[in-house]
Enzyme design. Structure first.
Site, PDB file in Angstrom:
ATOM      1  N   ARG A 103      43.830  45.490  43.778  1.00 20.46           N
ATOM      2  CA  ARG A 103      42.996  45.435  44.968  1.00 20.46           C
ATOM      3  C   ARG A 103      43.826  45.878  46.165  1.00 20.46           C
ATOM      4  O   ARG A 103      44.865  45.280  46.451  1.00 20.46           O
ATOM      5  CB  ARG A 103      42.543  43.984  45.142  1.00 20.46           C
ATOM      6  CG  ARG A 103      41.315  43.813  45.961  1.00 20.46           C
ATOM      7  CD  ARG A 103      40.813  42.409  45.847  1.00 20.46           C
ATOM      8  NE  ARG A 103      41.692  41.441  46.470  1.00 20.46           N
ATOM      9  CZ  ARG A 103      41.268  40.318  47.037  1.00 20.46           C
ATOM     10  NH1 ARG A 103      39.989  40.023  47.031  1.00 20.46           N
ATOM     11  NH2 ARG A 103      42.104  39.464  47.567  1.00 20.46           N
ATOM     12  N   THR A 107      41.874  47.336  52.357  1.00 23.41           N
ATOM     13  CA  THR A 107      40.427  47.551  52.216  1.00 23.41           C
ATOM     14  C   THR A 107      39.778  46.531  51.280  1.00 23.41           C
ATOM     15  O   THR A 107      38.558  46.383  51.272  1.00 23.41           O
ATOM     16  CB  THR A 107      40.147  48.942  51.620  1.00 23.41           C
ATOM     17  OG1 THR A 107      40.705  48.979  50.293  1.00 23.41           O
ATOM     18  CG2 THR A 107      40.762  50.045  52.466  1.00 23.41           C
ATOM     19  N   ASP A 199      47.196  33.493  44.498  1.00 23.10           N
ATOM     20  CA  ASP A 199      47.218  34.804  43.833  1.00 23.10           C
ATOM     21  C   ASP A 199      47.522  34.588  42.354  1.00 23.10           C
ATOM     22  O   ASP A 199      48.645  34.208  41.982  1.00 23.10           O
ATOM     23  CB  ASP A 199      48.289  35.695  44.480  1.00 23.10           C
ATOM     24  CG  ASP A 199      48.234  37.109  43.936  1.00 23.10           C
ATOM     25  OD1 ASP A 199      48.317  37.284  42.699  1.00 23.10           O
ATOM     26  OD2 ASP A 199      48.090  38.044  44.733  1.00 23.10           O
ATOM     27  N   ASP A 202      50.492  36.605  40.754  1.00 24.04           N
ATOM     28  CA  ASP A 202      51.800  36.114  41.193  1.00 24.04           C
ATOM     29  C   ASP A 202      52.134  34.780  40.535  1.00 24.04           C
ATOM     30  O   ASP A 202      53.284  34.525  40.169  1.00 24.04           O
ATOM     31  CB  ASP A 202      51.819  35.961  42.717  1.00 24.04           C
ATOM     32  CG  ASP A 202      51.972  37.303  43.416  1.00 24.04           C
ATOM     33  OD1 ASP A 202      52.375  38.282  42.757  1.00 24.04           O
ATOM     34  OD2 ASP A 202      51.675  37.374  44.620  1.00 24.04           O
TER      35      ASP A 202
HETATM   36  C1  PRP Z   1      43.309  40.009  41.631  1.00 22.84           C
HETATM   37  C2  PRP Z   1      42.558  39.391  40.477  1.00 22.84           C
HETATM   38  C3  PRP Z   1      41.383  40.310  40.319  1.00 22.84           C
HETATM   39  C4  PRP Z   1      41.106  40.722  41.745  1.00 22.84           C
HETATM   40  C5  PRP Z   1      39.918  39.948  42.225  1.00 22.84           C
HETATM   41  O1  PRP Z   1      44.048  41.090  41.196  1.00 22.84           O
HETATM   42  O2  PRP Z   1      43.317  39.262  39.313  1.00 22.84           O
HETATM   43  O3  PRP Z   1      41.640  41.439  39.512  1.00 22.84           O
HETATM   44  O4  PRP Z   1      42.272  40.392  42.522  1.00 22.84           O
HETATM   45  O5  PRP Z   1      39.553  40.373  43.488  1.00 22.84           O
HETATM   46  P1  PRP Z   1      38.166  41.104  43.790  1.00 22.84           P
HETATM   47  O6  PRP Z   1      37.127  40.323  43.070  1.00 22.84           O
HETATM   48  O7  PRP Z   1      38.064  40.973  45.283  1.00 22.84           O
HETATM   49  O8  PRP Z   1      38.274  42.517  43.346  1.00 22.84           O
HETATM   50  P2  PRP Z   1      45.057  41.886  42.144  1.00 22.84           P
HETATM   51  O9  PRP Z   1      44.382  43.026  42.783  1.00 22.84           O
HETATM   52  O10 PRP Z   1      45.752  40.917  43.054  1.00 22.84           O
HETATM   53  O11 PRP Z   1      46.083  42.533  41.115  1.00 22.84           O
HETATM   54  P3  PRP Z   1      47.126  41.830  40.131  1.00 22.84           P
HETATM   55  O12 PRP Z   1      46.331  41.110  39.067  1.00 22.84           O
HETATM   56  O13 PRP Z   1      47.883  42.989  39.578  1.00 22.84           O
HETATM   57  O14 PRP Z   1      47.982  40.874  40.926  1.00 22.84           O
HETATM   58  N1  URA Z   2      42.850  37.542  43.723  1.00 18.07           N
HETATM   59  C1  URA Z   2      43.570  36.424  43.478  1.00 18.07           C
HETATM   60  O1  URA Z   2      44.514  36.445  42.684  1.00 18.07           O
HETATM   61  N2  URA Z   2      43.216  35.292  44.109  1.00 18.07           N
HETATM   62  C2  URA Z   2      42.195  35.238  44.976  1.00 18.07           C
HETATM   63  O2  URA Z   2      41.917  34.152  45.535  1.00 18.07           O
HETATM   64  C3  URA Z   2      41.467  36.413  45.218  1.00 18.07           C
HETATM   65  C4  URA Z   2      41.802  37.558  44.565  1.00 18.07           C
END
Ligand code: PRP
Ligand code: URA
Length: 208
Positions: A103, A107, A199, A202
């Site tokens: 994400r 944006t 997150d 993380d």
């Molecule tokens: C997080 C999570 C989802 C997304 C959800 O991933 O694991 O994939 O955000 O958010 P949304 O519903 O607003 O799209 P992130 O983009 O942080 O990537 P990561 O899993 O690699 O940390």
């Molecule tokens: N992605 C995450 O990992 N946590 C949130 O709360 C939203 C998006």
């Protein structure tokens, strides 16, 4: 709304520990795996069975076995990876595809960087997994991508959903049922689910 909240007490208890800021990476991973296994138990409730004859030590008996519906699991990278092992423990023959999305922090829109699926997607029933359904952008794009590759049957499994994400997925993909352990209150200005768990990627991988 096409949403099923799996509110089993074991899942709710484990989810509360996962939410706790003091829960470290090791415990977070273990609990996410356990919850995923318990949720998969519920998600697979409608799997078709067929009758076979089994010889017990005493008699022949008609028994039920899985009818062999082909299953696939698709984690959205990265955080979805934390749910794969728990599901595979109870569906060991499922094939596993991967979709890479992150994400954009400005944006909040999803950016695709990877996709690898099993060959026979058209007849396979897929469970798309990602612990967080926030704006819903990532899940909705992943579903669009799966459909563009010929996938017909999709269930979405997450751990915590925001109402905004549920709405978006329902609007864009009304055929996809969402399974979640909780629907939380709202998204903050950075697109984080409140109360949420922070997150997910993380916390699973110890990055930050
Ligand atoms: C997080 C999570 C989802 C997304 C959800 O991933 O694991 O994939 O955000 O958010 P949304 O519903 O607003 O799209 P992130 O983009 O942080 O990537 P990561 O899993 O690699 O940390
Ligand atoms: N992605 C995450 O990992 N946590 C949130 O709360 C939203 C998006």
């Amino acid at each position: 709304m096409e949403i099923k909240v799996i509110d089993h007490p074991l899942i709710q208890h484990k989810l509360s520990i996962i939410r706790d800021v003091n829960t470290g990476t090791k415990e977070f991973r273990e609990l996410l795996e356990e919850i995923s296994m318990l949720m998969a138990f519920e998600i697979t409730r409608d799997l078709p069975l067929m009758e076979v004859e089994i010889e017990t030590p005493l008699v022949k008996a008609k028994c039920n076995v899985l009818a062999g519906e082909k299953l696939g699991i698709v984690p959205i990278l990265r955080a979805g990876l934390g749910m794969v092992n728990g599901i595979i423990r109870i569906i060991p023959t499922a094939k596993v595809g991967h979709i890479g999305l992150y994400r954009d922090p400005e944006t909040l829109l999803p950016v695709e960087y990877y996709c690898k699926l099993p060959n026979d997607v058209a007849e396979r029933h897929f469970i798309l997994i990602d612990p967080m359904l926030a704006t819903g952008g990532s899940a909705a794009s992943a579903i669009t991508l799966l459909k563009s590759k010929g996938v017909k049957y999709i269930k979405l499994m997450c751990l915590v959903a925001a109402p905004e994400g549920v709405r978006l997925v329902n609007e864009e993909h009304p055929d996809v049922v969402i399974y979640t352990a909780a629907v939380d209150g709202y998204l903050n200005d950075h697109g984080y689910i409140i109360p949420g768990l922070g997150d997910a990627g993380d916390r699973i991988f110890g990055t930050k």
